[in-house]
Design an enzyme around this catalytic site. Structure first.
Site, short mmCIF file in Angstrom:
data_model
loop_
_atom_site.label_atom_id
_atom_site.label_comp_id
_atom_site.label_asym_id
_atom_site.label_seq_id
_atom_site.Cartn_x
_atom_site.Cartn_y
_atom_site.Cartn_z
N GLY A 198 0.50 -1.07 0.59
CA GLY A 198 -0.20 -0.20 0.10
C GLY A 198 0.90 1.87 -0.06
N GLY A 249 0.47 5.06 1.86
CA GLY A 249 0.50 5.52 2.78
C GLY A 249 0.59 7.30 2.39
N THR A 255 5.46 4.49 1.67
CA THR A 255 5.24 2.92 1.34
C THR A 255 4.93 2.13 2.53
OG1 THR A 255 6.37 3.87 -0.57
CG2 THR A 255 5.35 1.61 -0.45
N VAL A 256 3.85 1.28 2.29
CA VAL A 256 3.73 0.26 2.96
C VAL A 256 3.57 -1.14 2.71
CG1 VAL A 256 2.39 -1.05 4.60
CG2 VAL A 256 2.23 0.89 4.06
N ASP A 272 -8.26 10.36 11.42
CA ASP A 272 -8.09 10.14 10.05
C ASP A 272 -8.40 8.53 9.90
OD1 ASP A 272 -7.30 10.36 7.14
OD2 ASP A 272 -5.57 10.06 7.32
P1 ADP Z 1 -1.41 6.56 5.71
O1 ADP Z 1 -2.86 6.26 6.65
O2 ADP Z 1 -0.96 7.14 6.56
O3 ADP Z 1 -2.00 6.96 4.82
P2 ADP Z 1 -1.93 3.46 5.60
O4 ADP Z 1 -1.52 3.11 6.80
O5 ADP Z 1 -3.58 3.67 5.60
O6 ADP Z 1 -1.64 5.02 6.32
O7 ADP Z 1 -1.47 2.48 5.35
C1 ADP Z 1 -1.95 2.63 3.20
C2 ADP Z 1 -2.35 1.23 2.86
O8 ADP Z 1 -1.20 -0.06 3.03
C3 ADP Z 1 -3.72 1.33 3.44
O9 ADP Z 1 -4.58 1.45 2.94
C4 ADP Z 1 -3.41 -0.41 3.59
O10 ADP Z 1 -4.19 -1.04 2.12
C5 ADP Z 1 -2.23 -1.30 3.59
N1 ADP Z 1 -1.55 -1.26 4.92
C6 ADP Z 1 -0.86 -0.37 6.25
N2 ADP Z 1 -1.25 -1.21 7.26
C7 ADP Z 1 -1.36 -2.18 6.93
C8 ADP Z 1 -1.38 -3.52 7.82
N3 ADP Z 1 -0.72 -3.58 8.82
N4 ADP Z 1 -1.48 -4.53 7.36
C9 ADP Z 1 -1.41 -5.18 5.77
N5 ADP Z 1 -1.55 -3.57 5.23
C10 ADP Z 1 -1.74 -2.78 5.34
#
Ligand code: ADP
Ligand code: MG
Length: 303
Positions: A11, A13, A17-18, A126
């Protein structure tokens, strides 16, 4: 960082990047979140680190576990429990149909996670479907990366889940901000992924909240175009509104339509709960604890 083997990207964020990754020793699958920091910044602000360390102590089955915080010079990597998918992706896969029991179960778990955060004075600020993570079995929903507290970085945050008080520039955030978002997400769950107030900018967002749904094509068929949902709040309903920093007057749309037309698949107690979450005046908005006691959940058996 040698501790983890990076697998695929999962993903993008707001802060970076995640990645999916594997702990080389335990083989545990985790989600690595790299936090981008501005180049001219002097590394990680200590206040941010302190807050993240607080998050590490936020242990609840409906809150994504933050296992570890790796900090080296200018880089910050957060190691989270891995979840199967987020609610946004789940909506995309459910083909416009969500079982009412699943809706109830998701909202219950969201409120449980929020109630826990709020009892510790942690705000999420958020909430949106992309930030709600799901583990497929047994459909457990978790509040992701909660409580950024005062840590403000440059970001484009969606307006759709933002309450009118914040849209009017309220600076004192309280737990009620998350409760409005929970209401928007509840309606979106009930409509299997159709966002309630998909505004384009702050002004459009406020208009949609006060005047909905006359600007919302899909409901025009059911509703009279003159119908509105919440209506513009009056001074009586929300005395503090006109004193907010970015307040500007809107036409006095009356509240005319009932939620039946907006969330047709939601039952009467569900609509009552939704009405209490979507209060323009933050003081009147129901709390997570109260919401969990609402009759909507009286026939619900927590998993
Ligand atoms: P931000 O809120 O800082 O924009 P996120 O933590 O929501 O970023 O991460 C972006 C995307 O990454 C999420 O919408 C999700 O799809 C994926 N992701 C984030 N954390 C996890 C996790 N712990 N397990 C699986 N997918 C995740
Ligand atoms: Mg997110």
């Amino acid at each position: 960082m040698q501790k983890y083997e990076k697998l695929e990207k999962i993903g993008e964020g707001t802060y970076g990047t995640v990645f999916k990754a594997k702990n080389r020793e335990t083989h545990e699958i985790v989600a690595l979140k790299r936090v981008r920091l501005d180049d001219d910044d002097e590394g990680v602000p200590s206040s941010a680190l302190r807050e993240i360390c607080l998050l590490k102590e936020l242990k609840h089955k409906n809150i994504v576990r933050l296992h570890d915080v790796l900090h080296s010079d200018k880089k910050l990597t957060l190691v989270f429990e891995f979840c199967d998918q987020d609610l946004k992706k789940y909506f995309d896969s459910c083909n416009g149909d969500l079982d009412p029991e699943i809706v109830k179960s998701f909202l219950f778990q969201l409120l449980k996670g929020l109630g826990f955060c709020h009892s510790r004075n942690v705000l999420h600020r958020d909430l949106k479907p992309q930030n709600l993570l799901i583990n497929r079995v047994p459909s457990r929903e978790k509040v992701g990366d909660g409580g950024r507290g005062g840590w403000v970085l440059l970001q484009v945050v969606t307006l759709w889940y933002r309450p009118p008080d914040v849209l009017f520039g309220a600076k004192l955030y309280s737990t009620s901000i998350d409760m409005w978002s929970a209401g928007c997400i509840f309606a979106e769950l009930a409509n299997a992924g159709r966002p309630l107030f998909p505004g384009n900018d702050v002004d459009d967002q406020l208009k949609r909240i006060f005047r909905y749904p006359s600007m919302f094509p899909f409901t025009l068929m059911i509703l009279d175009p003159m119908d509105t949902l919440l209506g513009t709040p009056t001074e009586e309903q929300w005395p503090a509104m006109t004193k907010l920093p970015d307040y500007k007057p809107y036409p006095m749309y009356p509240a005319t339509t009932s939620l039946v037309n907006v969330v047709p698949k939601l039952n009467a107690t569900g609509r009552d709960l939704l009405q209490n979450l979507l209060k323009c005046n933050p003081v009147q908005r129901i709390s997570a604890e109260e919401a969990l006691q609402h009759p909507y959940f009286s026939d619900f058996c927590p998993p």
